[in-house]
Design a protein around this motif. Sequence first.
Motif, mmCIF file in Angstrom:
data_model
loop_
_atom_site.group_PDB
_atom_site.id
_atom_site.type_symbol
_atom_site.label_atom_id
_atom_site.label_comp_id
_atom_site.label_asym_id
_atom_site.label_seq_id
_atom_site.Cartn_x
_atom_site.Cartn_y
_atom_site.Cartn_z
ATOM 1 N N LYS A 283 0.810 -1.217 0.000
ATOM 2 C CA LYS A 283 0.000 0.000 0.000
ATOM 3 C C LYS A 283 0.843 1.267 0.000
ATOM 4 N N THR B 204 1.144 -2.313 -9.049
ATOM 5 C CA THR B 204 -0.001 -3.222 -9.142
ATOM 6 C C THR B 204 0.452 -4.650 -9.393
ATOM 7 N N GLN C 12 1.663 -5.985 -6.128
ATOM 8 C CA GLN C 12 0.493 -6.162 -5.266
ATOM 9 C C GLN C 12 -0.279 -7.419 -5.644
ATOM 10 N N GLU C 13 -0.401 -7.676 -6.936
ATOM 11 C CA GLU C 13 -1.088 -8.885 -7.391
ATOM 12 C C GLU C 13 -0.273 -10.128 -7.051
ATOM 13 N N ARG D 7 -1.000 -10.891 -3.467
ATOM 14 C CA ARG D 7 -2.345 -11.460 -3.312
ATOM 15 C C ARG D 7 -2.375 -12.923 -3.735
ATOM 16 N N LYS D 8 -1.734 -13.247 -4.845
ATOM 17 C CA LYS D 8 -1.704 -14.636 -5.294
ATOM 18 C C LYS D 8 -0.852 -15.499 -4.362
ATOM 19 N N THR D 9 0.155 -14.897 -3.744
ATOM 20 C CA THR D 9 0.956 -15.642 -2.781
ATOM 21 C C THR D 9 0.110 -16.067 -1.595
ATOM 22 N N MET D 10 -0.757 -15.180 -1.129
ATOM 23 C CA MET D 10 -1.632 -15.529 -0.021
ATOM 24 C C MET D 10 -2.764 -16.453 -0.463
ATOM 25 N N THR D 11 -3.176 -16.351 -1.721
ATOM 26 C CA THR D 11 -4.281 -17.171 -2.212
ATOM 27 C C THR D 11 -3.823 -18.572 -2.588
#
Length: 395
Positions: A3, A40, A43-44, A47-51
Amino acid sequence: VVKNWIEIYDTDKDDDKNKSKQEDKIKLIVSAMKDMDFKTIIQECVRKTMTFGGCMLYPKLRGDDNERTKPLVVDSSKIKKGDLKYFKIIEPVYCYPVNYNASDPFAFNFYNPQEWNCMGQDVHVTRLMQFKYNIPDQLLLPTYMFFGIPLIQMVLPYLTSFESIRKNIDGIVRRYNRNVIKTNLSALVNYDETSNPFNDVQTFEDRIAYMNAVDDNFGILALDKETEEYQQFTMSLAGLDKLYSQAAEIVCAVARIPATKLFGTAPQGFNSTGQFEMTNFYDYIRDIQATIDPHIKKSLDLIQLNLFGEIDPFITFRWHPLEAANELEKSTIRQNNANADAVYRDRGIVTTREIREKLSKDESSGYEGLDLDNPDLDMEQQYDSGDALEDQPNE
């Protein structure tokens, strides 16, 4: 994690001659990152690392289609200006590790893949930047395709339990208040015109519907004083809020996200501010940022080669602080710095000009860009050094 993003800066503070040149370089790098939407992309990746437990970031270089099996050398001898085309995110479902050792614990490639197969194409490990977190033990690495354990998988059992508790509490609240009409049901079941207070079953159902229709603060319920009696049973809701909160706290603990962040709730407890939980959360975020640092550094080097054809060793990056100080805290910091500067000046450790130079370079001082070419400053400098006092005649 991403962020507040990063700051590109120059670590060579002594070279004032090339300062403007370095600033121009940094502006070009920042502009190139914006054009690529690099923030971005990272950031993506997070997000995919956590998903999914991880992902791959592939830098597309000009003419590398037939060289993907060869190691990537991030150097001006191999990568020229304009060679970097884009960054591409590859989800782990399309990647499979190959060429790794599973029999010799002393080998450098023991459970350490040196090549990846992406939809039938072999790619050397140096050409893929692997994002992963919550890394399992070596024995379980093949189970997770050499990525990390997904955060969703870790949270799912506790989230399922939380959802079950939420539904049960909702059912209890729906049954919280129960209205009861005591009547002669045996007479209703064993229908007899002489003993049944209702003409038929339909009449009884209509009467129940009437009772439900007037069941509010402005309704009037008419009862037969001889055969009917009204009662209301209320179920206790004590402890349900604690049960709900405890289930939610377990989800927060596994996800390592404070409840104030995940659910937007206020800190609980006497004189509680949630500062301790937020400090732990920021430490967790910094751990994740540390795993991303090598990938951002490699990407920064590739961008420099793409723009300038060389890598400037003095240009690097740092993450912006996660904690944002409010105006009161900022003013307190400035006051403390001013007091310290005054003490250093009075003791002859620094001069007024040096303090002004520091303030002019500090973005948070309120005096950024202060004019240092002030004739009055030279007189102050003389007083600091004692020269002006020596020139004055003795009384």
